[in-house]
Structure formats: C-alpha cells, structure tokens
Design a protein around this motif. Sequence first.
Motif, PDB file in Angstrom:
ATOM      1  N   ARG A  68     -16.645   0.885   1.067  1.00  0.00           N
ATOM      2  CA  ARG A  68     -17.168  -0.126   1.992  1.00  0.00           C
ATOM      3  C   ARG A  68     -17.557  -1.311   1.243  1.00  0.00           C
ATOM      4  O   ARG A  68     -17.016  -2.413   1.463  1.00  0.00           O
ATOM      5  CB  ARG A  68     -18.414   0.229   2.695  1.00  0.00           C
ATOM      6  N   THR A  69     -18.115  -1.232   0.038  1.00  0.00           N
ATOM      7  CA  THR A  69     -18.550  -2.303  -0.715  1.00  0.00           C
ATOM      8  C   THR A  69     -17.290  -2.907  -1.294  1.00  0.00           C
ATOM      9  O   THR A  69     -17.045  -3.989  -1.460  1.00  0.00           O
ATOM     10  CB  THR A  69     -19.656  -2.008  -1.666  1.00  0.00           C
ATOM     11  N   TRP A  70     -16.337  -2.099  -1.991  1.00  0.00           N
ATOM     12  CA  TRP A  70     -14.970  -2.397  -2.565  1.00  0.00           C
ATOM     13  C   TRP A  70     -14.159  -3.297  -1.549  1.00  0.00           C
ATOM     14  O   TRP A  70     -13.754  -4.064  -2.050  1.00  0.00           O
ATOM     15  CB  TRP A  70     -14.284  -1.081  -2.982  1.00  0.00           C
ATOM     16  N   SER A  71     -14.054  -2.771  -0.377  1.00  0.00           N
ATOM     17  CA  SER A  71     -13.247  -3.429   0.617  1.00  0.00           C
ATOM     18  C   SER A  71     -13.857  -4.868   1.007  1.00  0.00           C
ATOM     19  O   SER A  71     -13.013  -5.682   0.849  1.00  0.00           O
ATOM     20  CB  SER A  71     -13.267  -2.740   1.878  1.00  0.00           C
ATOM     21  N   PHE A  72     -15.328  -4.845   1.126  1.00  0.00           N
ATOM     22  CA  PHE A  72     -15.831  -6.243   1.222  1.00  0.00           C
ATOM     23  C   PHE A  72     -15.578  -7.121   0.134  1.00  0.00           C
ATOM     24  O   PHE A  72     -15.306  -8.166   0.534  1.00  0.00           O
ATOM     25  CB  PHE A  72     -17.364  -5.836   1.142  1.00  0.00           C
ATOM     26  N   LEU A  73     -15.883  -6.703  -1.248  1.00  0.00           N
ATOM     27  CA  LEU A  73     -15.327  -7.547  -2.156  1.00  0.00           C
ATOM     28  C   LEU A  73     -14.137  -7.998  -2.321  1.00  0.00           C
ATOM     29  O   LEU A  73     -13.782  -9.268  -2.461  1.00  0.00           O
ATOM     30  CB  LEU A  73     -15.946  -6.891  -3.540  1.00  0.00           C
ATOM     31  N   ALA A  74     -13.203  -7.105  -2.307  1.00  0.00           N
ATOM     32  CA  ALA A  74     -11.798  -7.257  -2.419  1.00  0.00           C
ATOM     33  C   ALA A  74     -11.013  -8.067  -1.106  1.00  0.00           C
ATOM     34  O   ALA A  74     -10.396  -9.239  -1.636  1.00  0.00           O
ATOM     35  CB  ALA A  74     -10.902  -5.795  -2.211  1.00  0.00           C
ATOM     36  N   GLU A  75     -11.614  -8.191  -0.045  1.00  0.00           N
ATOM     37  CA  GLU A  75     -11.423  -9.099   1.005  1.00  0.00           C
ATOM     38  C   GLU A  75     -11.605 -10.360   0.647  1.00  0.00           C
ATOM     39  O   GLU A  75     -10.916 -11.392   0.867  1.00  0.00           O
ATOM     40  CB  GLU A  75     -11.807  -8.472   2.309  1.00  0.00           C
ATOM     41  N   LEU A 125     -10.616 -15.942  -1.447  1.00  0.00           N
ATOM     42  CA  LEU A 125     -10.881 -17.045  -2.649  1.00  0.00           C
ATOM     43  C   LEU A 125      -9.428 -17.305  -3.327  1.00  0.00           C
ATOM     44  O   LEU A 125      -9.074 -18.477  -3.573  1.00  0.00           O
ATOM     45  CB  LEU A 125     -12.030 -16.550  -3.322  1.00  0.00           C
ATOM     46  N   ARG A 126      -8.977 -16.281  -3.661  1.00  0.00           N
ATOM     47  CA  ARG A 126      -7.624 -16.471  -4.554  1.00  0.00           C
ATOM     48  C   ARG A 126      -6.594 -17.218  -3.681  1.00  0.00           C
ATOM     49  O   ARG A 126      -5.839 -18.408  -4.145  1.00  0.00           O
ATOM     50  CB  ARG A 126      -7.110 -15.113  -4.997  1.00  0.00           C
ATOM     51  N   HIS A 127      -6.426 -16.902  -2.586  1.00  0.00           N
ATOM     52  CA  HIS A 127      -5.424 -17.641  -1.663  1.00  0.00           C
ATOM     53  C   HIS A 127      -5.856 -19.145  -1.456  1.00  0.00           C
ATOM     54  O   HIS A 127      -5.212 -20.044  -1.323  1.00  0.00           O
ATOM     55  CB  HIS A 127      -5.178 -16.890  -0.354  1.00  0.00           C
ATOM     56  N   ASP A 128      -7.061 -19.208  -0.961  1.00  0.00           N
ATOM     57  CA  ASP A 128      -7.668 -20.710  -0.897  1.00  0.00           C
ATOM     58  C   ASP A 128      -7.520 -21.644  -1.999  1.00  0.00           C
ATOM     59  O   ASP A 128      -7.423 -22.544  -1.902  1.00  0.00           O
ATOM     60  CB  ASP A 128      -9.155 -20.710  -0.283  1.00  0.00           C
ATOM     61  N   ALA A 129      -7.570 -20.874  -3.171  1.00  0.00           N
ATOM     62  CA  ALA A 129      -7.412 -21.618  -4.490  1.00  0.00           C
ATOM     63  C   ALA A 129      -5.976 -21.946  -4.907  1.00  0.00           C
ATOM     64  O   ALA A 129      -5.724 -22.602  -5.721  1.00  0.00           O
ATOM     65  CB  ALA A 129      -8.093 -20.966  -5.464  1.00  0.00           C
ATOM     66  N   GLY A 130      -5.101 -21.253  -3.792  1.00  0.00           N
ATOM     67  CA  GLY A 130      -3.662 -21.804  -3.931  1.00  0.00           C
ATOM     68  C   GLY A 130      -3.151 -20.886  -5.056  1.00  0.00           C
ATOM     69  O   GLY A 130      -1.891 -21.044  -5.752  1.00  0.00           O
ATOM     70  N   HIS A 131      -3.611 -19.592  -5.665  1.00  0.00           N
ATOM     71  CA  HIS A 131      -3.118 -18.728  -6.402  1.00  0.00           C
ATOM     72  C   HIS A 131      -2.558 -17.601  -5.420  1.00  0.00           C
ATOM     73  O   HIS A 131      -2.921 -16.836  -4.772  1.00  0.00           O
ATOM     74  CB  HIS A 131      -4.297 -18.220  -7.209  1.00  0.00           C
ATOM     75  N   PRO A 132      -0.982 -17.354  -5.959  1.00  0.00           N
ATOM     76  CA  PRO A 132      -0.387 -16.319  -4.847  1.00  0.00           C
ATOM     77  C   PRO A 132      -0.818 -14.957  -5.563  1.00  0.00           C
ATOM     78  O   PRO A 132      -1.303 -14.811  -6.538  1.00  0.00           O
ATOM     79  CB  PRO A 132       1.173 -16.797  -5.449  1.00  0.00           C
ATOM     80  N   GLN A 133      -0.765 -14.257  -4.667  1.00  0.00           N
ATOM     81  CA  GLN A 133      -0.660 -12.650  -4.817  1.00  0.00           C
ATOM     82  C   GLN A 133      -0.007 -12.195  -6.006  1.00  0.00           C
ATOM     83  O   GLN A 133       1.227 -12.706  -6.047  1.00  0.00           O
ATOM     84  CB  GLN A 133      -0.232 -11.837  -3.688  1.00  0.00           C
ATOM     85  N   GLU A 134      -0.353 -11.066  -6.811  1.00  0.00           N
ATOM     86  CA  GLU A 134       0.172 -10.876  -8.019  1.00  0.00           C
ATOM     87  C   GLU A 134       1.268  -9.889  -7.646  1.00  0.00           C
ATOM     88  O   GLU A 134       1.355  -9.333  -6.581  1.00  0.00           O
ATOM     89  CB  GLU A 134      -0.833 -10.070  -8.808  1.00  0.00           C
TER      90      GLU A 134
END
Length: 116
Positions: free
Chosen positions: A92-99, A104-113
């Motif tokens: 549950r914690t992992w999912s919360f953090l990963a989402e 944040l990565r998307h908002d910062a303009g970094h594409p998915q690896e």
Amino acid sequence: MGKQMTELLKGTLEGIVLAILSVRPAYGYEITARLREEGFADLAEGTVYALLVRIEQRGLVDVEKVPSEKGPPRKVYTLNAQGRDDLTEFWRTWSFLAERLERLRHDAGHPQEEGT
C-alpha cells in the motif's frame, strides 16, 4: 550499487524479503539467491541474515529448524499472518509513493524510462 540505490534498498529490503516469503517458505541462502536472481547482485549475505533476525524478532515469520545434509539444521522462514499484514501495508505504501513519484517525474517533463 550507487549510494541512492543503497539507501532506497535499506528502506525496502524488508518488504522485498516478505514478498519472497509470501510465495513460499525459504531459508536464508535461498532468499539471498532469489534476491541476486532479481538483480540485487551486490547485496551482502550478512545484510539478509541480519534482516531475517529482525523480522523473526518482530514476529513476522514463523521459523522451523530443518535438518540439512550439509552441516547444522537450516532455519526455514514462513510468512505468518502478522507478516502478511505487514506486507500488505508495504505494498500500500509502495503504491502510494510510486504513484506520486511518477506524477512528479511527469510534471517535471521527464519521460518514463524505457522498459517501465
């Protein structure tokens, strides 16, 4: 293994080991071998054994000593109900953090690896 990876692993290794034990009971060397198969090649065996002592003391696993053909009996660890609850909370914690990290990565303009 880089410093960031080492620090992240410290915080997640317990959950990873509980996840391994949720599949089937295992002894320390089997757990270490599985971690290495999953790409954690630099993980020291002593780190896993210290973690197993902690999760046993916290009551997350049941331990049975099983005779070994090579030396002293092996301690086989089985995830118990309290360990399953802990693992559920870990996911549950992992999912919360990963989402949130992905957002944040998307908002910062970094594409998915690639490959993820």
